[in-house]
Design an enzyme around this catalytic site. Structure first.
Site: not given
Length: 427
Positions: A246, A372, A387
């Site tokens: 992004h 996890d 990110s």
């Protein structure tokens, strides 16, 4: 025939028409939901479509002779696209892409095109420093003039998000250059700005401030920003990389920051602020500003793009992998690669919960959940700085982590990798 019978016949006719309408509507929605209208194809990849669809769908490729429909090669010019249409048979609806090796005959027909697009999935945290293409206006305010009046010289002229490109005909690169021009004791200064995609010329009358006797126009500005993110992939042949999934937005204006130039720097993760419901977590690191390893060339809504100075030095991270297109992504287990402990990037288990190929926001093409236990223990899920962490499924790079669910940090969004790859042409 009685009036009642006529009414009964009319009602039955309307019921039949409505039934046909709803059947057509359900069919239309089903076909377009199951089959993406613009699937992508890379070199030497074959998109096999077992679907008969009367609606027109576009298949496009940026390489010559790489596309097949019903095993028939389609000859076309580079960057061209083709359409197909046929008759629907609902029992045949399916959409899948098979990575079959071409026969010798097919290979010859491929015009010796390049090898299948492969990249190295990274998951490495980096520091990023961006200088904007112009001076960004954050807002306007007061100037206390020597006349005892609080003036607002830029109100109604400049607005948050404007990029000041030049003053009095001089191109600007830094805040200091802007201040120097404003303080040059001119009665009026002339600005060239970029607002959205429009170039505008304006003028502002500076006010002599009572505090220091210098001219001011009453604006807050920014010319650079710095932060931490994660590299998604590296092309070992070109050194090009993509990160974040992004764009980088200005924290005050929430506008995309346009890049004049930018640096990629090494970063050492020192600690992790765990995410909580309603409060996103964060990777806290030390950006090595004196260890520049690459350059940023583009920042857009799909991520951050640039080149690393020495791509061969990253070969120890692993071998290149194939790209998995959005048609191949499945709900089910996958892994992400991320560096959250300050040592090295590791694989962590996730589950792809849902896929939305027609999302209005490309950075939210899939919903993922961290499964996890080790990662959940360290971070509680997805935190800021992760990110760009690559998503691997079936040994292919299929996407990147983009956002966290604020109310549930164990879940977040991902972008399809093909969306990111398509942006390299803008570099």
């Amino acid at each position: 025939m009685s009036q009642r019978n006529k009414n009964d016949n009319n009602n039955q006719f309307m019921i039949i028409l409505l039934s046909l309408f709803f059947a057509f509507f359900i069919y239309f929605v089903t076909v377009n939901a199951l089959f993406p209208d613009k699937p992508s194809i890379f070199n030497n990849e074959y998109l096999h479509l077992d679907i008969k669809n009367p609606f027109r769908n576009m298949l496009s490729s940026d390489n010559i002779d790489v596309s097949y429909v019903y095993n028939e090669p389609l000859k076309k010019e580079k960057f061209a696209a083709f359409n197909y249409s046929s008759i629907l048979d609902l029992k045949d609806i399916s959409s899948k892409k098979e990575n079959e090796s071409p026969t010798e005959e097919e290979y010859k027909e491929e015009n010796n095109s390049a090898e299948v697009h492969e990249v190295i999935p990274m998951g490495i945290t980096i520091g990023v420093r961006i200088s904007t293409d112009g001076i960004m206006v954050l807002g306007t305010g007061y100037v206390n003039g020597k006349d005892g009046v609080a003036h607002k010289p830029s109100e109604g002229i400049l607005q948050a998000g404007d990029l000041i490109l030049s003053v009095n005909g001089k191109e600007l690169h830094t805040k200091e250059e802007l201040v120097n021009e404003i303080e040059s004791e001119m009665e009026e200064i002339y600005l060239k700005i970029k607002r959205e995609e429009e170039i505008i010329e304006l003028n502002v009358r500076p006010i002599e401030a009572v505090e220091d006797g210098k001219q001011k126009i009453g604006v807050w500005v920014r010319d650079s920003t710095q932060g931490i993110g994660t590299i998604t992939y590296l092309d070992p042949n070109t050194g090009k990389f993509a990160a974040l999934g992004h764009g980088i937005l200005d924290v005050d204006t929430r506008k995309l920051m346009t890049v004049r130039y930018g640096d990629v720097m090494k970063t050492e993760i020192k600690s992790v602020k765990k995410g909580k419901k309603g409060l996103p977590g964060e990777l806290i690191g030390d950006i090595k500003t004196d260890e520049v390893i690459g350059q940023v060339r583009l920042n857009n809504e799909y991520g951050l793009y640039g080149k690393l100075d020495n791509p061969n030095s990253w070969s120890s991270l692993g071998s290149p992998v194939k790209i998995g297109l959005q048609n191949e992504v499945e709900e089910g287990p996958a892994v992400i690669i991320s560096n959250v402990d300050g040592i090295t990037a590791k694989e962590y288990d996730i589950y792809i919960e849902s896929i939305n190929k027609n999302s209005q926001d490309d950075s939210k093409g899939m919903v993922i959940r961290i499964t996890d236990e080790e990662l959940l223990e360290k971070t509680n899920g997805i935190v800021q700085g992760m990110s760009g962490s690559p998503i691997i499924q079936n040994n292919k790079l299929v996407g990147a982590v983009t956002h966290v669910f604020v109310q549930d940090p164990s879940k977040g969004y991902g972008i399809f990798i093909e969306k990111m790859l398509q942006q390299e042409k803008g570099m």
